[in-house]
Design a protein around this motif. Sequence first.
Motif, PDB file in Angstrom:
ATOM      1  N   HIS A 141      11.050 -10.445  -3.105  1.00 49.90           N
ATOM      2  CA  HIS A 141      10.003 -10.620  -2.139  1.00 49.90           C
ATOM      3  C   HIS A 141       8.733  -9.649  -1.900  1.00 49.90           C
ATOM      4  CE1 HIS A 141       8.908 -10.928   2.146  1.00 49.90           C
ATOM      5  NE2 HIS A 141       8.664 -12.257   1.891  1.00 49.90           N
ATOM      6  N   VAL A 142       9.313  -8.448  -1.778  1.00 50.87           N
ATOM      7  CA  VAL A 142       8.476  -7.369  -1.493  1.00 50.87           C
ATOM      8  C   VAL A 142       7.414  -7.096  -2.648  1.00 50.87           C
ATOM      9  CG1 VAL A 142       8.098  -4.901  -0.899  1.00 50.87           C
ATOM     10  CG2 VAL A 142       9.869  -6.566   0.287  1.00 50.87           C
TER      11      VAL A 142
ATOM     12  N   GLY B  63       3.104  -6.175  -4.789  1.00 54.27           N
ATOM     13  CA  GLY B  63       2.609  -5.626  -5.956  1.00 54.27           C
ATOM     14  C   GLY B  63       4.003  -4.491  -6.541  1.00 54.27           C
ATOM     15  N   LEU B  64       4.187  -4.171  -7.580  1.00 59.42           N
ATOM     16  CA  LEU B  64       4.825  -3.378  -8.223  1.00 59.42           C
ATOM     17  C   LEU B  64       5.154  -1.788  -7.401  1.00 59.42           C
ATOM     18  CD1 LEU B  64       5.277  -4.192 -11.741  1.00 59.42           C
ATOM     19  CD2 LEU B  64       6.409  -5.189  -9.736  1.00 59.42           C
ATOM     20  N   ASP B  65       3.942  -1.389  -6.638  1.00 57.78           N
ATOM     21  CA  ASP B  65       3.813  -0.037  -6.149  1.00 57.78           C
ATOM     22  C   ASP B  65       4.350  -0.124  -4.668  1.00 57.78           C
ATOM     23  OD1 ASP B  65       2.987   1.204  -8.308  1.00 57.78           O
ATOM     24  OD2 ASP B  65       0.807   0.432  -8.075  1.00 57.78           O
TER      25      ASP B  65
ATOM     26  N   GLU C  91      10.568  -0.261   1.972  1.00 54.97           N
ATOM     27  CA  GLU C  91      10.268  -1.330   2.617  1.00 54.97           C
ATOM     28  C   GLU C  91      11.427  -2.565   2.222  1.00 54.97           C
ATOM     29  OE1 GLU C  91       8.888  -4.664   4.957  1.00 54.97           O
ATOM     30  OE2 GLU C  91       8.907  -2.796   4.969  1.00 54.97           O
ATOM     31  N   ILE C  92      11.672  -2.289   0.763  1.00 58.57           N
ATOM     32  CA  ILE C  92      12.583  -3.123   0.150  1.00 58.57           C
ATOM     33  C   ILE C  92      13.995  -2.982   0.814  1.00 58.57           C
ATOM     34  CG2 ILE C  92      14.077  -3.538  -1.808  1.00 58.57           C
ATOM     35  CD1 ILE C  92      11.253  -2.834  -3.582  1.00 58.57           C
ATOM     36  N   ALA C  93      14.345  -1.498   0.892  1.00 57.15           N
ATOM     37  CA  ALA C  93      15.762  -1.541   1.805  1.00 57.15           C
ATOM     38  C   ALA C  93      15.489  -1.753   3.142  1.00 57.15           C
ATOM     39  CB  ALA C  93      15.944   0.120   1.610  1.00 57.15           C
ATOM     40  N   ARG C  94      14.494  -1.651   3.993  1.00 56.83           N
ATOM     41  CA  ARG C  94      14.465  -2.181   5.302  1.00 56.83           C
ATOM     42  C   ARG C  94      14.745  -3.730   5.294  1.00 56.83           C
ATOM     43  NH1 ARG C  94      11.445  -4.695   8.709  1.00 56.83           N
ATOM     44  NH2 ARG C  94       9.765  -5.153   7.237  1.00 56.83           N
ATOM     45  N   GLN C  95      14.008  -4.298   4.328  1.00 58.63           N
ATOM     46  CA  GLN C  95      14.098  -5.991   4.504  1.00 58.63           C
ATOM     47  C   GLN C  95      15.820  -6.483   4.016  1.00 58.63           C
ATOM     48  OE1 GLN C  95      10.998  -8.673   2.994  1.00 58.63           O
ATOM     49  NE2 GLN C  95       9.254  -7.036   3.691  1.00 58.63           N
TER      50      GLN C  95
ATOM     51  N   HIS D 283       2.452 -11.222  -6.988  1.00 58.55           N
ATOM     52  CA  HIS D 283       1.719  -9.884  -7.126  1.00 58.55           C
ATOM     53  C   HIS D 283       2.415  -9.030  -8.135  1.00 58.55           C
ATOM     54  CE1 HIS D 283      -1.160  -9.288  -3.504  1.00 58.55           C
ATOM     55  NE2 HIS D 283      -0.861 -10.677  -3.656  1.00 58.55           N
ATOM     56  N   GLY D 284       3.728  -8.926  -8.105  1.00 61.22           N
ATOM     57  CA  GLY D 284       4.669  -8.076  -8.933  1.00 61.22           C
ATOM     58  C   GLY D 284       4.308  -8.421 -10.364  1.00 61.22           C
ATOM     59  N   LEU D 285       4.398  -9.814 -10.739  1.00 64.86           N
ATOM     60  CA  LEU D 285       4.285 -10.233 -12.034  1.00 64.86           C
ATOM     61  C   LEU D 285       2.773  -9.843 -12.515  1.00 64.86           C
ATOM     62  CD1 LEU D 285       6.226 -13.362 -12.354  1.00 64.86           C
ATOM     63  CD2 LEU D 285       6.791 -11.329 -13.534  1.00 64.86           C
ATOM     64  N   ASN D 286       1.886 -10.115 -11.642  1.00 70.17           N
ATOM     65  CA  ASN D 286       0.642  -9.758 -11.893  1.00 70.17           C
ATOM     66  C   ASN D 286       0.528  -8.337 -12.379  1.00 70.17           C
ATOM     67  OD1 ASN D 286      -2.393 -10.482 -12.136  1.00 70.17           O
ATOM     68  ND2 ASN D 286      -2.668  -9.493 -10.366  1.00 70.17           N
TER      69      ASN D 286
END
Length: 211
Positions: free
Chosen positions: A25-26, A31-33, A38-42, A104-107
């Motif tokens: 999701h994040v 994006g990958l940066d 934030e990943i841990a928080r969610q 965004h991540g795949l982009n």
Amino acid sequence: MPPQARRLRADAARNRDKLLASAVHVFGERGLDAPLEEIARQAKVSIGTLYNHFPTRQDLFDAILPERLTALERITTEALADPDPWDGFVRFLNGLFELQARDHGLNDALARRFPDDSAVGAACRSGFAQAELLIERARQSGRLRPDFETRDLITLMWAMSQVIRESMEVAPQTWRRHLAFVVDGLRAEAAHPIETPPLTDGQLEKIIRGR
């Protein structure tokens, strides 16, 4: 296994699943940066728990991106099945950039270099091998300009990834207009000789590693 050990193992598995879902999701939105915090928080776990499961950012990429990149295999397979090589090639380009525009991540993933021994790197190499077949088939049909190469596709992806990234929040369909210009320029009947040669493998490698 003692009940407490089983409970700890089950908790660890749940935390890992939550982290993977949060990362999808994040990264997809930011994006990958995106910050790992934030990943841990969610996921509602500590950053220490994240690092226990995924010691490096690349470990997290390898856990989620190869599966996401299977969508590229589907797009390529469908394009190769098209009886018209040119239509299949154009269909591939549209599918590729639609995929990038949705995530965004795949982009980011399709516009950067990953270690050769990583799961993401292997998935990307497989996708580009199939894309090379599409390009060759379209060239042999006489519809795609003969000087277009796989390395040109890579630079096109870099350019389009930037268009997608910068316009996604304001005008998310902008990439379609720019792709239409590109596709018209790739038609053999519209081609003019280009004095500038394509990137060499060495130049391409140097640029990607710099990115």
